[in-house]
Design a protein around this motif. Structure first.
Motif, PDB file in Angstrom:
ATOM      1  N   LYS A 194       0.822  -1.209   0.000  1.00 25.26           N
ATOM      2  CA  LYS A 194       0.000   0.000   0.000  1.00 25.26           C
ATOM      3  C   LYS A 194       0.859   1.263   0.000  1.00 25.26           C
ATOM      4  O   LYS A 194       0.699   2.164   0.826  1.00 25.26           O
ATOM      5  CB  LYS A 194      -0.952  -0.009   1.200  1.00 25.26           C
ATOM      6  N   VAL A 195       1.755   1.320  -0.989  1.00 21.35           N
ATOM      7  CA  VAL A 195       2.660   2.463  -1.098  1.00 21.35           C
ATOM      8  C   VAL A 195       2.500   3.207  -2.421  1.00 21.35           C
ATOM      9  O   VAL A 195       3.207   4.194  -2.659  1.00 21.35           O
ATOM     10  CB  VAL A 195       4.132   2.015  -0.940  1.00 21.35           C
ATOM     11  N   PHE A 196       1.585   2.769  -3.285  1.00 21.05           N
ATOM     12  CA  PHE A 196       1.386   3.448  -4.574  1.00 21.05           C
ATOM     13  C   PHE A 196       0.006   4.092  -4.675  1.00 21.05           C
ATOM     14  O   PHE A 196      -0.111   5.245  -5.095  1.00 21.05           O
ATOM     15  CB  PHE A 196       1.600   2.466  -5.732  1.00 21.05           C
ATOM     16  N   PHE A 197      -1.022   3.367  -4.315  1.00 24.37           N
ATOM     17  CA  PHE A 197      -2.375   3.912  -4.381  1.00 24.37           C
ATOM     18  C   PHE A 197      -2.733   4.629  -3.080  1.00 24.37           C
ATOM     19  O   PHE A 197      -2.205   4.312  -2.013  1.00 24.37           O
ATOM     20  CB  PHE A 197      -3.398   2.798  -4.628  1.00 24.37           C
ATOM     21  N   THR A 198      -3.649   5.590  -3.187  1.00 22.56           N
ATOM     22  CA  THR A 198      -4.201   6.265  -2.014  1.00 22.56           C
ATOM     23  C   THR A 198      -5.638   5.804  -1.789  1.00 22.56           C
ATOM     24  O   THR A 198      -6.234   5.135  -2.651  1.00 22.56           O
ATOM     25  CB  THR A 198      -4.197   7.790  -2.205  1.00 22.56           C
ATOM     26  N   GLN A 199      -6.199   6.189  -0.670  1.00 23.68           N
ATOM     27  CA  GLN A 199      -7.600   5.872  -0.411  1.00 23.68           C
ATOM     28  C   GLN A 199      -8.499   6.568  -1.432  1.00 23.68           C
ATOM     29  O   GLN A 199      -9.544   6.035  -1.820  1.00 23.68           O
ATOM     30  CB  GLN A 199      -7.998   6.293   1.002  1.00 23.68           C
ATOM     31  N   GLN A 200      -8.076   7.744  -1.887  1.00 18.70           N
ATOM     32  CA  GLN A 200      -8.835   8.433  -2.918  1.00 18.70           C
ATOM     33  C   GLN A 200      -8.870   7.627  -4.212  1.00 18.70           C
ATOM     34  O   GLN A 200      -9.910   7.542  -4.881  1.00 18.70           O
ATOM     35  CB  GLN A 200      -8.220   9.819  -3.177  1.00 18.70           C
TER      36      GLN A 200
ATOM     37  N   SER B 234      -3.313   0.611   6.452  1.00 19.34           N
ATOM     38  CA  SER B 234      -4.402   1.199   5.666  1.00 19.34           C
ATOM     39  C   SER B 234      -3.811   1.987   4.507  1.00 19.34           C
ATOM     40  O   SER B 234      -2.629   2.361   4.513  1.00 19.34           O
ATOM     41  CB  SER B 234      -5.240   2.125   6.554  1.00 19.34           C
ATOM     42  N   TRP B 235      -4.657   2.256   3.507  1.00 15.20           N
ATOM     43  CA  TRP B 235      -4.210   3.099   2.396  1.00 15.20           C
ATOM     44  C   TRP B 235      -3.982   4.521   2.908  1.00 15.20           C
ATOM     45  O   TRP B 235      -4.713   5.000   3.779  1.00 15.20           O
ATOM     46  CB  TRP B 235      -5.266   3.143   1.282  1.00 15.20           C
ATOM     47  N   ALA B 236      -2.953   5.176   2.391  1.00 15.24           N
ATOM     48  CA  ALA B 236      -2.746   6.579   2.732  1.00 15.24           C
ATOM     49  C   ALA B 236      -3.951   7.394   2.276  1.00 15.24           C
ATOM     50  O   ALA B 236      -4.527   7.134   1.207  1.00 15.24           O
ATOM     51  CB  ALA B 236      -1.472   7.103   2.065  1.00 15.24           C
ATOM     52  N   LYS B 237      -4.344   8.386   3.066  1.00  8.99           N
ATOM     53  CA  LYS B 237      -5.565   9.157   2.804  1.00  8.99           C
ATOM     54  C   LYS B 237      -5.524   9.842   1.442  1.00  8.99           C
ATOM     55  O   LYS B 237      -6.484   9.795   0.673  1.00  8.99           O
ATOM     56  CB  LYS B 237      -5.771  10.187   3.902  1.00  8.99           C
ATOM     57  N   ASP B 238      -4.404  10.503   1.158  1.00  9.04           N
ATOM     58  CA  ASP B 238      -4.288  11.272  -0.087  1.00  9.04           C
ATOM     59  C   ASP B 238      -2.817  11.365  -0.476  1.00  9.04           C
ATOM     60  O   ASP B 238      -1.947  10.748   0.156  1.00  9.04           O
ATOM     61  CB  ASP B 238      -4.901  12.667   0.081  1.00  9.04           C
ATOM     62  N   ASP B 239      -2.525  12.182  -1.516  1.00  8.27           N
ATOM     63  CA  ASP B 239      -1.148  12.304  -1.988  1.00  8.27           C
ATOM     64  C   ASP B 239      -0.223  12.859  -0.917  1.00  8.27           C
ATOM     65  O   ASP B 239       0.946  12.447  -0.814  1.00  8.27           O
ATOM     66  CB  ASP B 239      -1.097  13.202  -3.229  1.00  8.27           C
TER      67      ASP B 239
END
Length: 749
Positions: A86-92, A158-163
């Motif tokens: 989970k280091v490329f996509f964001t939660q957005q 968890s996915w990072a919230k945003d950029d």
């Protein structure tokens, strides 16, 4: 298209029993010419996906419909394959993709793969963005005086919230890359150069991923969602899998590696055209490839490794020309042109091997033979064509057993550690080398019909003391063999509980069911679960694996590795026993062997060293975060250095040599990724690994030697343990032991 005939053909195809597919020696990874983005699916790929779905939903052992529920599972697994940390996509990003979660089944049935390709294209875009951002941080460097930490194990994150949140994560990730090199003694300029090159190379490799990679990843997600051991193989992957199984290919006999923009010779296969020519050596760089005596030279600088391999491989007795930049020449050095005639190359490194361990027992020495078997391989093609000399694991092992018998060994160990399986038929026939004719495994198909399979050997090749050495990496066909030996009471199983794979796969050549059956392979192959196997005692190895008769300490991998770690693994079950008769009863001497083993390891410096190294390994594996404070990390590194130095000193005291650990920092983190170290360093690491002491194998040999001693002193026990009519009683047991003074001075440790 009717599928009843297809099912008949399916079940007649090659049956394999393996838990994992490793990359073939000569063809995975590396660089490729830049692809055109955005990637788009082809009509052939869409047809291959639908054809795979028809097989999986009708003929899989646990057939499941490809519907919205399955789509959601594929969706989850697809993102896990693309971005497990989970280091490329964001939660957005994930919110935008969420509507596709129930659309992937439609993508396959409707032959419209635009949705999975859209996801893959976004992954490529995000990955390039992340690497570009990491590279931009290198200019100013970092301060390591704070109290920050970096969570490197993100499988449960968890996915990072945003950029912005993802940038914060990547700043820490890049800091850790820098700090690792700094702790290894690199200067800031050296670190900046190394990391700039690393991130730039990563971007270039991303740019060379193409539609075949996208399709392979998506189809892997679908196949593995049905069960952990069903796989889709692209045409190139199918070719490499075949090479694994038959241990041969037609080419020049060189193991290649991608280094920067070059394809480099990593090693030469003994007896291959490259080695025999004496014109190539490790470190030489291939910059061009030509076909025949006069075909044009194709510039392959910057190509992906498997594309270069595809040009170099070819039919036996044809010519390939290589334009070489010698290892000792700079980038502007003089090129050399070398012509080689392709031949059949045997990959002996992956074949069965033998050695003898001399075990001193009082004033005598007992010779214990060891057969190291990496996989249950077989050249299915040559066998089906009637080649009487086809290559197989059973044939090779039978030959080695004959050689060990001639050398006068008194016991045999079959080392199946990290043997992930292979041919089901080979597991059956190899069991017969030790048991003779009789059942070896029971196989149940999707209709519930049970087929008892076994060996046709009239007599066993070896009927003396036997042990099978296993670990968590022992899987599938290896578990069939181990379980049969255990059920017959034919030998001891020693080690740690095995993987727990109890399913059988068959290979389906999708091109045989396509509109282009005679053309070049384009649809790939499906390795699909079609049966479940059971021990001859009626139990299953599924989930539970094979429990050793005599247990060794485990390394803790069972929490993350093994059938029990898969969410969609089939449950354990059992069926009625087969009609078989045990040949021995290990209860007659197992308590004595356990007692002798416990007493010996309690006073064994090498065993105590192994336990301490295992404890250190478990401690390191349990960590999920690291400090980004230089002083703290430096203290931790010094502590680790002291621990490793202590291990080396103890090993030297045990065997008087530490040649395999002459580089004092060899066990410490050098901050480099694979491919960034010198070729000499990587080759040395391989050689050191082969030389490293093997306390578990040595102790297993002691256990078998103990068995020999017990049987020699108790003829009745020998009659109870060994197979009826065993010639071992009349030959080896009746003979005199060799005095210790006459023992070989080259005992294996």
């Amino acid at each position: 298209m009717t599928f009843r005939p297809a099912l008949a053909l399916l079940l007649a195809l090659t049956v394999t029993c393996t838990y994992a597919q490793s990359a073939a020696d000569l063809g995975a990874g590396g660089n490729r010419k830049a692809a055109v983005w955005p990637l788009k699916p082809t009509a052939t790929q869409a047809q291959a996906a639908q054809l795979s779905a028809r097989f999986l939903t009708r003929f899989h052992y646990d057939a499941q419909p490809l519907d919205d529920a399955m789509s959601a599972k594929i969706y989850k697994d697809y993102f896990k394959l693309l971005d497990s940390d989970k280091v490329f996509f964001t939660q957005q990003d994930m919110d935008k993709f969420a509507p596709l979660a129930t659309k992937l089944d439609d993508a396959i049935w409707n032959q419209d793969l635009s949705a999975p390709f859209d996801i893959y294209n976004k992954f490529l875009e995000r990955a390039v963005q992340r690497m570009t951002y990491a590279r931009s941080l290198l200019k100013d460097g970092f301060s390591f005086d704070g109290n920050e930490s970096y969570e490197y194990d993100r499988k449960n994150a968890s996915w990072a919230k945003d950029d912005a949140a993802l940038n914060a994560l990547w700043r820490k990730r890049t800091m850790n890359d820098w700090l690792r090199l700094k702790l290894a003694g690199k200067s800031d300029d050296e670190i900046r150069k190394t990391l700039t090159k690393r991130y730039t190379n990563y971007i270039e490799r991303l740019k060379q991923l193409d539609g075949e990679d996208a399709f392979q990843t998506f189809m892997t997600a679908y196949a593995e969602t049905t069960d952990p051991h069903t796989d889709y193989l692209s045409p190139r992957q199918a070719e490499n899998f075949a090479i694994q199984m038959k241990l041969s290919l037609e080419g020049i006999g060189a193991q290649l590696q991608a280094r920067d923009d070059y394809t480099m010779i990593f090693s030469l296969v003994p007896g291959g055209p490259a080695e025999k020519s004496a014109k190539l050596k490790p470190g030489d760089r291939i910059v061009g490839v030509g076909q025949g005596d006069s075909g044009p030279i194709v510039d392959v600088i910057g190509w992906r490794l498997d594309d270069v391999v595809n040009l170099i491989r070819g039919k036996k007795d044809t010519t390939v020309r290589l334009e070489i930049l010698p290892a000792d020449a700079g980038p502007d050095g003089k090129h050399e042109l070398i012509s080689l005639v392709r031949k059949k190359v045997n990959i002996e490194e992956s074949a069965a091997k033998k050695k003898i361990i001399d075990i001193k027992d009082g004033d005598v020495v007992r010779k214990i033979g060891v057969i190291d078997l990496p996989s249950f391989y077989s050249d299915f093609g040559a066998r089906s064509e009637g080649d009487k000399d086809y290559r197989s694991a059973t044939r090779d092992v039978a030959k080695l057993l004959g050689e060990l018998k001639a050398a006068g060994v008194q016991g045999i160990i079959v080392d199946l550690r990290n043997n992930g399986g292979g041919s089901l038929a080979e597991a059956d026939s190899m069991t017969g080398l030790f048991t003779g004719k009789g059942p070896a495994v029971q196989v149940r198909d999707a209709r519930g019909q049970v087929d008892v399979q076994g060996a046709d050997n009239a007599e066993p090749v070896w009927n003396g003391p036997l042990a099978v050495l296993v670990n968590r990496g022992t899987a599938s066909a290896s578990e069939i063999f181990s379980a049969a030996i255990q059920d017959y009471g034919r030998g001891l199983v020693i080690g740690t509980p095995t993987f727990g794979k109890g399913t059988v796969q068959t290979l389906i050549d999708l091109d045989r069911f396509s509109q282009n059956p005679e053309g070049k392979p384009q649809y790939g192959e499906l390795k699909m679960t079609v049966q479940e196997f059971f021990r001859i005692n009626g139990g299953s190895t599924q989930i539970k694996g094979v429990t050793p008769d005599l247990a060794f300490p485990n390394n803790g991998d069972d929490k993350d590795f093994g059938e029990s770690t898969y969410d969609n693994a089939l449950p354990w079950t059992h069926i009625a026993p087969a009609d078989y008769k045990p040949e021995g009863d290990l209860k007659g001497y197992l308590p004595q062997l356990e007692s002798l083993h416990a007493a010996r390891v309690a006073n064994s410096p090498s065993w105590k060293l192994m336990l301490d190294e295992l404890a250190q390994y478990k401690t390191m594996r349990a960590k999920t975060t690291v400090s980004l404070n230089f002083a703290q990390r430096e203290t931790e590194r010094k502590q680790l250095d002291a621990t490793q130095a202590g291990f080396r000193a103890r090993q030297k005291a045990i065997d008087g040599s530490d040649d395999y650990l002459k580089d004092q920092d060899s066990s410490l983190d050098d901050g480099l990724d694979p491919g960034e170290r010198s070729l000499k360093s990587e080759l040395k690491q391989e050689q050191d690994a082969k030389k490293a002491p093997d306390a578990q194998l040595r102790e297993a040999a002691h256990i078998v030697a103990d068995e020999v001693g017990l049987l020699k002193t108790d003829p009745k026990l020998a009659t109870d343990i060994l197979p009826p009519g065993s010639d071992y009683l009349a030959t080896v047991l009746a003979g005199a032991d060799k005095p210790a003074a006459a023992a070989s001075t080259a005992a294996t440790h």
